[in-house]
Motif scaffolding. Structure first.
Motif, mmCIF file in Angstrom:
data_model
loop_
_atom_site.group_PDB
_atom_site.id
_atom_site.type_symbol
_atom_site.label_atom_id
_atom_site.label_comp_id
_atom_site.label_asym_id
_atom_site.label_seq_id
_atom_site.Cartn_x
_atom_site.Cartn_y
_atom_site.Cartn_z
ATOM 1 N N GLY A 179 0.785 -1.222 0.000
ATOM 2 C CA GLY A 179 0.000 0.000 0.000
ATOM 3 C C GLY A 179 0.825 1.283 0.000
ATOM 4 N N MET A 180 2.164 1.144 -0.099
ATOM 5 C CA MET A 180 3.025 2.346 -0.051
ATOM 6 C C MET A 180 3.599 2.659 -1.432
ATOM 7 S SD MET A 180 5.094 1.749 3.529
ATOM 8 C CE MET A 180 5.537 0.045 3.284
ATOM 9 N N ASP A 181 3.721 3.952 -1.740
ATOM 10 C CA ASP A 181 4.354 4.333 -3.007
ATOM 11 C C ASP A 181 5.879 4.320 -2.834
ATOM 12 O OD1 ASP A 181 4.972 6.629 -1.619
ATOM 13 O OD2 ASP A 181 3.626 7.929 -2.736
ATOM 14 N N ASP A 182 6.593 4.594 -3.928
ATOM 15 C CA ASP A 182 8.060 4.457 -3.879
ATOM 16 C C ASP A 182 8.694 5.437 -2.891
ATOM 17 O OD1 ASP A 182 7.286 6.506 -5.554
ATOM 18 O OD2 ASP A 182 8.889 6.181 -7.017
ATOM 19 N N ALA A 183 8.155 6.657 -2.812
ATOM 20 C CA ALA A 183 8.743 7.634 -1.884
ATOM 21 C C ALA A 183 8.570 7.178 -0.431
ATOM 22 C CB ALA A 183 8.101 9.008 -2.086
ATOM 23 N N THR A 184 7.408 6.627 -0.127
ATOM 24 C CA THR A 184 7.150 6.177 1.249
ATOM 25 C C THR A 184 8.089 5.026 1.617
ATOM 26 O OG1 THR A 184 4.847 6.803 0.908
ATOM 27 C CG2 THR A 184 5.323 5.454 2.836
ATOM 28 N N VAL A 185 8.282 4.099 0.681
ATOM 29 C CA VAL A 185 9.176 2.967 0.957
ATOM 30 C C VAL A 185 10.623 3.465 1.097
ATOM 31 C CG1 VAL A 185 10.123 0.802 0.048
ATOM 32 C CG2 VAL A 185 7.675 1.272 -0.165
ATOM 33 N N ASP A 186 11.047 4.351 0.213
ATOM 34 C CA ASP A 186 12.406 4.907 0.306
ATOM 35 C C ASP A 186 12.612 5.652 1.627
ATOM 36 O OD1 ASP A 186 13.801 3.992 -1.840
ATOM 37 O OD2 ASP A 186 13.371 5.705 -3.147
ATOM 38 N N THR A 230 8.140 13.001 -4.791
ATOM 39 C CA THR A 230 8.249 13.007 -3.327
ATOM 40 C C THR A 230 7.488 14.206 -2.773
ATOM 41 O OG1 THR A 230 10.480 12.119 -3.546
ATOM 42 C CG2 THR A 230 9.872 12.977 -1.382
ATOM 43 N N ASN A 231 6.630 13.956 -1.791
ATOM 44 C CA ASN A 231 5.856 15.095 -1.289
ATOM 45 C C ASN A 231 6.703 15.989 -0.367
ATOM 46 O OD1 ASN A 231 5.602 14.353 1.498
ATOM 47 N ND2 ASN A 231 3.983 12.908 0.940
ATOM 48 N N ARG A 232 6.182 17.156 -0.137
ATOM 49 C CA ARG A 232 6.890 18.209 0.576
ATOM 50 C C ARG A 232 7.290 17.786 1.993
ATOM 51 N NH1 ARG A 232 7.299 23.914 0.274
ATOM 52 N NH2 ARG A 232 8.942 24.347 1.766
#
Ligand SMILES: [Zn+2]
Length: 287
Positions: free
Chosen positions: A226-233, A262-264
């Motif tokens: 359920g996580m996108d690449d930025a969250t996993v990184d 990547t969010n702010r």
């Protein structure tokens, strides 16, 4: 990994001594809170007994879950463990069928593909003793919660679940062990021994989580658990910093800061982590 699973015979599950969480992948791809402060409400006031029908064995059973919207997350710690104001909701994220032993995270407790269902039935249900998971207590103790995560992890290994799924279970199990450690009262006569034991288990779970997520980024697609690449990184970055693996952290931070998706909020945290990592690398070089 034997240490984490050494006491599974009490569930009626006999495991090979050399069972490893990521064993299959090694062969397949060689390249590759404690509640803060006094509160008036008790933990059980935030819980409800949910009736579930097992998608594997059709048996009805009950599971304790946190009531929707009743607990507030106040922060996350250095390994992104959610810390809640009222109680430790991390304890209540695993569903266990007390009849057949099928167990996984609440939101993933669904019918399994035939091949995986067969593996669970053969290797877990056949001799499963669910009495350990039956309780009249209004809450799950930390030890009970940890056993539930371990059973979910064994399920994932046995059914050859995705690496990311196992990594995610290790991470969350580690969060609960840390929750237990932080809830220990110093006047407990076994305080030191239990604390040491928790630290050891925490370490092992978080290490497996880090290794697993790093492997998963090389072999799996997103979203991952359920996580996108930025969250996993970002998760990998925090775990890498926790284990002083600053080279790995530098790499993921660079990737996060240069990515346009990547969010702010994550970028801001990455700038802080980058400063910390640069300082630590400098310190290491000067030693
Ligand atoms: Zn079942």
């Amino acid at each position: 990994m034997g240490g984490l699973f050494s006491d599974m015979s009490k569930f009626g599950i006999e495991l090979d001594d050399d069972l490893e969480i990521f064993e299959e992948e090694k062969k397949a791809s060689p390249g590759a809170a404690a509640a803060a402060g006094p509160v008036e409400l008790k933990e059980e006031d935030f819980l409800l007994d949910k009736s579930v029908t097992c998608p594997l064995c059709d048996a009805p059973f009950k599971v304790k879950v946190v009531k929707n919207g009743k607990v507030k997350q106040i922060e996350t710690d250095d390994v992104l463990r959610p810390v809640f104001k009222e109680m430790d909701a991390n304890k209540y994220n695993v569903t266990v069928c007390t009849v057949c032993g099928y167990a996984t995270l609440n939101n993933a407790f669904k019918p399994l593909p035939a091949a995986q269902a067969k593996l669970i039935k053969e290797k877990i249900s056949a001799n499963f003793n669910g009495s350990v998971f039956l309780t009249d207590d209004p809450t799950y103790s930390y030890d009970m919660a940890i056993e539930r995560y371990k059973l979910a992890l064994i399920n994932s290994v046995v059914k050859k679940g995705k690496i990311s799924e196992r990594a995610n279970l290790c991470l969350r199990a580690g969060w609960v062990v840390r929750g237990k450690r932080l809830s220990l009262k110093p006047d407990n006569p076994k305080f030191k021994a239990i604390e040491m034991d928790c630290l050891k288990q925490e370490d092992e779970f978080f290490k497996n989580a880090l290794d697993g997520f790093v492997k998963a980024t090389m072999t799996e697609d997103y979203p991952m658990c359920g996580m996108d690449d930025a969250t996993v990184d970002f998760l990998i970055t925090n775990l890498a910093v926790h284990f002083k693996k600053y080279d790995l952290a530098s790499k993921t931070i660079a990737r996060l800061l240069t990515s346009t998706t990547t969010n702010r909020r994550i970028k801001d945290k990455c700038y802080d982590l980058k400063e910390q990592v640069v300082a630590e690398i400098k310190k290491q070089k000067n030693q």
